[in-house]
Scaffold this active site. Structure first.
Site, mmCIF file in Angstrom:
data_model
loop_
_atom_site.group_PDB
_atom_site.id
_atom_site.type_symbol
_atom_site.label_atom_id
_atom_site.label_comp_id
_atom_site.label_asym_id
_atom_site.label_seq_id
_atom_site.Cartn_x
_atom_site.Cartn_y
_atom_site.Cartn_z
ATOM 1 N N ASN A 9 -44.373 -7.668 -54.511
ATOM 2 C CA ASN A 9 -43.127 -8.133 -53.912
ATOM 3 C C ASN A 9 -42.691 -9.382 -54.676
ATOM 4 O OD1 ASN A 9 -41.014 -9.031 -52.407
ATOM 5 N ND2 ASN A 9 -42.175 -9.394 -50.528
ATOM 6 N N TRP A 10 -41.730 -9.200 -55.558
ATOM 7 C CA TRP A 10 -41.290 -10.327 -56.401
ATOM 8 C C TRP A 10 -40.378 -11.294 -55.653
ATOM 9 C CZ3 TRP A 10 -39.804 -7.221 -61.472
ATOM 10 C CH2 TRP A 10 -40.991 -6.874 -62.140
ATOM 11 N N LYS A 11 -39.984 -10.914 -54.449
ATOM 12 C CA LYS A 11 -39.093 -11.762 -53.640
ATOM 13 C C LYS A 11 -37.867 -12.161 -54.475
ATOM 14 C CE LYS A 11 -43.046 -12.908 -50.846
ATOM 15 N NZ LYS A 11 -43.746 -13.807 -49.942
ATOM 16 N N HIS A 90 -39.927 -7.330 -43.584
ATOM 17 C CA HIS A 90 -40.777 -8.391 -44.128
ATOM 18 C C HIS A 90 -40.614 -9.655 -43.282
ATOM 19 C CE1 HIS A 90 -42.296 -11.504 -46.806
ATOM 20 N NE2 HIS A 90 -43.016 -10.544 -47.368
ATOM 21 N N GLU A 92 -40.215 -12.640 -43.974
ATOM 22 C CA GLU A 92 -39.118 -13.529 -44.385
ATOM 23 C C GLU A 92 -37.775 -12.990 -43.893
ATOM 24 O OE1 GLU A 92 -40.299 -13.664 -48.501
ATOM 25 O OE2 GLU A 92 -42.121 -14.683 -47.826
ATOM 26 N N GLU A 160 -49.221 -8.366 -42.733
ATOM 27 C CA GLU A 160 -49.101 -9.639 -43.431
ATOM 28 C C GLU A 160 -49.020 -10.766 -42.412
ATOM 29 O OE1 GLU A 160 -47.311 -9.195 -47.582
ATOM 30 O OE2 GLU A 160 -45.600 -9.043 -46.235
ATOM 31 N N GLY A 166 -47.875 -16.965 -48.834
ATOM 32 C CA GLY A 166 -47.430 -18.057 -49.693
ATOM 33 C C GLY A 166 -48.114 -19.387 -49.415
ATOM 34 N N SER A 202 -51.407 -14.110 -49.638
ATOM 35 C CA SER A 202 -52.243 -14.892 -50.556
ATOM 36 C C SER A 202 -53.342 -14.070 -51.231
ATOM 37 C CB SER A 202 -52.841 -16.111 -49.843
ATOM 38 O OG SER A 202 -51.815 -16.988 -49.402
ATOM 39 N N GLY A 223 -47.417 -11.129 -53.226
ATOM 40 C CA GLY A 223 -46.257 -11.947 -53.562
ATOM 41 C C GLY A 223 -46.507 -12.747 -54.833
ATOM 42 N N GLY A 224 -46.872 -14.007 -54.681
ATOM 43 C CA GLY A 224 -47.012 -14.935 -55.805
ATOM 44 C C GLY A 224 -47.813 -14.394 -56.978
HETATM 45 P P1 13P Z 1 -48.057 -14.130 -51.184
HETATM 46 O O1 13P Z 1 -48.932 -13.145 -51.882
HETATM 47 O O2 13P Z 1 -47.303 -15.034 -52.113
HETATM 48 O O3 13P Z 1 -48.785 -14.862 -50.093
HETATM 49 O O4 13P Z 1 -46.894 -13.272 -50.448
HETATM 50 C C1 13P Z 1 -47.272 -12.215 -49.635
HETATM 51 C C2 13P Z 1 -46.061 -11.451 -49.264
HETATM 52 O O5 13P Z 1 -45.226 -11.902 -48.499
HETATM 53 C C3 13P Z 1 -45.875 -10.135 -49.870
HETATM 54 O O6 13P Z 1 -44.856 -9.437 -49.227
#
Ligand code: 13P
Length: 240
Positions: A9-11, A90, A92, A160, A166, A202, A223-224
């Site tokens: 997930n590159w957001k 998600h 967010e 999640e 994050g 994470s 994510g990250g």
């Molecule tokens: P991180 O891996 O940056 O914690 O993000 C997780 C996420 O929200 C994937 O959708």
């Protein structure tokens, strides 16, 4: 669906050029299905450079196929552009854009109606966990989110926990195991199908090995650590 799914997930990161560089570098895993979720502005470029055997999807879509919905993305067009997947609900989207279980349910129906595989994201906040409401919250998100789903068609669920996203604060293997077993029991009763259950929050090349061995973990939503091709490939290889 492959038994393991490792999703990036590159957001709201990466330009089309960045996406192309990543996709040229990325080595697809042997055992797991890799899926890339770029922001919609990169969809065209990603569809052109996606390596063989790798799939991609949208980070969000509207629950109508077309119409007067300024700023939204059509699930039908996503599918036409070559997407296989779409993330729904998600955390967010839920916390920053006020998405509800009800909209998640409608989006899942729309996605499946367009031939996309929805990945329903859910998880409790730290406050909900501290108040002992983790199970109640994720059960509600799961049941309500899947209310309009067609269980004869593929779908996936990503657990999640919001406090692990994050933050660098990954859930422990015990915490992941407990939540996944709980969700698996409900999913089995509800769907009768083998729905892939991913963990997100994470995940890194350092902790993915241990997490991949937790029962009922069928993949990761990253994510990250998914922004670098080698780090994401290392995570994807944890299911080999
Ligand atoms: P991180 O891996 O940056 O914690 O993000 C997780 C996420 O929200 C994937 O959708």
């Amino acid at each position: 669906l492959k038994p393991f799914i490792v999703a990036a997930n590159w957001k709201m990161n990466k330009s089309p050029d960045d996406a192309e560089i990543f996709l040229k570098e990325f080595k697809a895993p042997a055992a797991a299905q890799a899926v890339i979720f770029p922001q919609a502005l990169c969809a065209e470029r990603v569809s052109r450079w996606i390596p063989a055997g790798v799939q991609w999807g949208g980070q969000n879509c509207h629950f109508e196929k077309a119409g007067a919905f300024t700023g939204e993305n059509s699930p039908e067009i996503l599918k036409k552009m070559g997407a296989s997947w779409v993330l729904v609900g998600h955390s967010e989207r839920r916390t920053l854009f006020e998405e509800s279980d009800e909209t998640a349910a409608k989006k899942i129906k729309a996605a499946q109606g367009c031939g996309l595989i929805p990945m329903l994201c859910l998880g409790e906040t730290l406050m909900e966990r501290d108040e002992g409401r983790m199970q109640a919250v994720i059960e509600r998100q799961l049941r309500e989110g899947l209310k309009l789903a067609d269980f004869a068609q593929p779908l996936a669920v990503a657990y999640e926990p919001v406090w692990a996203i994050g933050t660098g604060r990954v859930a422990s293997t015990e915490q992941v195991g407990e939540a996944h077993l709980f969700l698996r029991r409900i999913l089995k009763n509800l769907t009768g199908a083998a729905v892939p259950l991913l963990y997100g929050g994470s995940v890194t090349p350092q902790n993915c090995g241990e997490l991949s061995r937790v029962p009922e973990v069928n993949g990761f939503l990253v994510g990250g650590a998914s922004l670098k091709a080698d780090a994401f490939a290392a995570i994807a290889a944890s299911f080999n």
